[in-house]
Design an enzyme around this catalytic site. Structure first.
Site, PDB file in Angstrom:
ATOM      1  N   ARG A  49      30.304  41.701  66.013  1.00 29.78           N
ATOM      2  CA  ARG A  49      29.509  42.938  65.955  1.00 29.78           C
ATOM      3  C   ARG A  49      30.459  44.078  65.634  1.00 29.78           C
ATOM      4  O   ARG A  49      31.679  43.926  65.646  1.00 29.78           O
ATOM      5  CB  ARG A  49      28.664  43.186  67.214  1.00 29.78           C
ATOM      6  CG  ARG A  49      29.163  42.711  68.507  1.00 29.78           C
ATOM      7  CD  ARG A  49      30.422  43.367  69.004  1.00 29.78           C
ATOM      8  NE  ARG A  49      30.315  44.806  68.985  1.00 29.78           N
ATOM      9  CZ  ARG A  49      31.339  45.634  68.989  1.00 29.78           C
ATOM     10  NH1 ARG A  49      32.588  45.175  68.983  1.00 29.78           N
ATOM     11  NH2 ARG A  49      31.163  46.931  68.966  1.00 29.78           N
ATOM     12  N   ASP A 236      28.037  53.581  62.476  1.00 33.31           N
ATOM     13  CA  ASP A 236      27.442  52.470  61.720  1.00 33.31           C
ATOM     14  C   ASP A 236      26.974  52.920  60.345  1.00 33.31           C
ATOM     15  O   ASP A 236      26.830  52.112  59.427  1.00 33.31           O
ATOM     16  CB  ASP A 236      26.280  51.858  62.491  1.00 33.31           C
ATOM     17  CG  ASP A 236      26.810  50.990  63.619  1.00 33.31           C
ATOM     18  OD1 ASP A 236      27.219  51.555  64.656  1.00 33.31           O
ATOM     19  OD2 ASP A 236      26.881  49.771  63.434  1.00 33.31           O
ATOM     20  N   LYS A 247      26.053  53.755  67.996  1.00 36.22           N
ATOM     21  CA  LYS A 247      25.515  53.104  69.189  1.00 36.22           C
ATOM     22  C   LYS A 247      24.668  54.064  70.030  1.00 36.22           C
ATOM     23  O   LYS A 247      25.042  55.226  70.224  1.00 36.22           O
ATOM     24  CB  LYS A 247      26.701  52.562  70.010  1.00 36.22           C
ATOM     25  CG  LYS A 247      26.356  51.879  71.315  1.00 36.22           C
ATOM     26  CD  LYS A 247      25.329  50.785  71.197  1.00 36.22           C
ATOM     27  CE  LYS A 247      25.694  49.710  70.197  1.00 36.22           C
ATOM     28  NZ  LYS A 247      24.553  48.785  69.921  1.00 36.22           N
TER      29      LYS A 247
HETATM   30  O1  MRU Z   1      25.625  46.804  68.328  1.00 35.93           O
HETATM   31  P1  MRU Z   1      27.074  46.869  67.933  1.00 35.93           P
HETATM   32  O2  MRU Z   1      28.004  46.438  69.012  1.00 35.93           O
HETATM   33  O3  MRU Z   1      27.335  46.192  66.610  1.00 35.93           O
HETATM   34  O4  MRU Z   1      27.329  48.428  67.701  1.00 35.93           O
HETATM   35  C1  MRU Z   1      28.614  48.827  67.259  1.00 35.93           C
HETATM   36  C2  MRU Z   1      28.758  50.287  67.206  1.00 35.93           C
HETATM   37  O5  MRU Z   1      27.830  51.050  67.378  1.00 35.93           O
HETATM   38  C3  MRU Z   1      30.112  50.813  66.836  1.00 35.93           C
HETATM   39  O6  MRU Z   1      30.368  52.022  67.474  1.00 35.93           O
HETATM   40  C4  MRU Z   1      30.132  51.036  65.323  1.00 35.93           C
HETATM   41  O7  MRU Z   1      29.772  49.878  64.651  1.00 35.93           O
HETATM   42  C5  MRU Z   1      31.447  51.483  64.848  1.00 35.93           C
HETATM   43  S1  MRU Z   1      32.596  50.140  64.922  1.00 35.93           S
HETATM   44  C6  MRU Z   1      34.004  50.575  64.165  1.00 35.93           C
END
Ligand code: MRU
Length: 353
Positions: A49, A236, A247
């Site tokens: 993830r 993201d 997130k």
């Molecule tokens: O649901 P996830 O764990 O994939 O969410 C990840 C995030 O929100 C991170 O903060 C984001 O991908 C940046 S990672 C460099």
């Protein structure tokens, strides 16, 4: 900073190895993949993830797909790989890095080289290596913004586990820590999946960076108490106007930060910028299963019959972001014009602040 003792994503000659992040910090186990469709399942189920990490993983999955289909169907392999790319792209909807990486691989495949598997592997390795290089670059730039003695709060996990290596937000924290600038590092536990408590704390402690966990609901009081000068997160997706999709919980951190005079730094490579989407309202926000909230560690914790709403990302308005750190430079108070200029002027490599 020494090389990390783990890699979330490893190419092992003829297979892809993914560190199963669902089991951390209790167990370090790698799962192996030789076909693309199960990799899509691994992305969906959070074996791997983090926005850049799922893009890199999908790129290697295209290599697996070409190996699989070329051996069985010399004429129709490209259509079969294209179908696998569609399955991979649908695995998670919010992080743009996933479709960005798959488009790079599709373009590579369409060039029809003599040995497509070798060319696709070289392309996946390039995507992976360039992400790591971008993280070191952003780490240095972001650390330059931090004053000696500052303390930071980070959210979710934007570290080596979420990227090709080193991390975006955690890359800045690693760089600032090794420069001797940071007093304290706080991490929000990041309900419901606990990326902060399970992953960020594990990663930072492995690098001997002391980390203090807070509940997500303690963040505003932490800022009011004057204990942090920065909130530092990854992203993201960053839309054309500078809105940040990250997130769930990031937006409320940014609101509190502005209220209490704490600065908000978002660290994201150019592969996370999506200038084709005008603003954050147009981004599909992934909603996951109610059980992630109703249960914890396999045990039901909510009252029987309670329902749950589980959006796993939110939208931070651009106006609440003080700095966007990319490998092409740092943008203060990002907006549409500044982001367009950044992308138009970007050249390969690292532009430090
Ligand atoms: O649901 P996830 O764990 O994939 O969410 C990840 C995030 O929100 C991170 O903060 C984001 O991908 C940046 S990672 C460099």
């Amino acid at each position: 900073m020494a090389e990390p003792s783990f890699h979330a994503i490893e190419w092992a000659g003829d297979r892809l190895r993914l560190l199963d992040q669902r089991l951390l910090p209790g167990e370090t186990r790698y799962l192996e993949y030789t076909e693309a469709v199960p990799v899509a399942g691994a992305i969906r189920d959070l074996v791997v993830r983090g926005a850049p990490a799922i893009g890199i993983t999908a790129a290697y999955a295209v290599v697996l797909s070409a190996r699989q289909h070329l051996g069985r169907d010399a004429d129709g392999w490209q259509a079969r790989v294209a179908a696998d790319i569609d399955v991979l792209a649908a695995a998670r909807p919010t992080a743009v890095n996933l479709v960005w990486a798959l488009e790079q691989m599709r373009t590579c495949m369409q060039a029809l080289p003599d040995n497509p598997v070798a060319a696709l592997l070289a392309e996946a390795r390039r995507i992976h290596d360039e992400d790591v290089a971008a993280n070191y670059c952003m780490g240095a730039s972001g650390a330059n913004l931090i004053n000696k003695g500052d303390s930071v709060l980070t959210h979710c996990n934007a570290g080596a586990l979420a990227t090709g290596g080193y991390g975006t937000a955690l890359g800045v924290i690693r760089s600032a820590w090794s420069a001797g600038k940071l007093r304290d590092v706080y991490a929000g536990e990041t309900r419901p999946w606990l990326q902060g408590a399970r992953l960020t704390a594990w990663e930072l402690l492995a690098d001997n960076i002391p980390t203090t966990l807070i509940t997500d609901s303690a963040a505003s009081f932490l800022m009011q108490s004057g204990k942090v000068q920065w909130v530092i997160t990854g992203a993201d997706r960053v839309t054309a106007n500078g809105d940040v999709i990250n997130k769930i919980g990031t937006s409320q951190l940014a609101v509190s930060a502005r209220y209490y005079g704490v600065r908000m730094m978002v660290v994201a490579p150019l592969s996370t910028l999506d200038l084709a989407v005008p603003d954050g309202r147009d981004v599909a926000i992934e909603c996951r299963a109610e059980e992630e909230i109703l249960a914890l560690g396999g045990q039901t914790v909510a009252a029987r019959g309670a329902q749950a709403w589980n959006p796993v990302f939110d939208v931070t308005p651009a106006g609440l972001v003080d700095y966007l750190v990319t490998e092409a430079g740092v943008v203060a108070a990002p907006d549409r014009e500044k982001l367009q200029a950044l992308v138009a002027g970007a050249s390969p490599g690292c532009t430090t602040a």
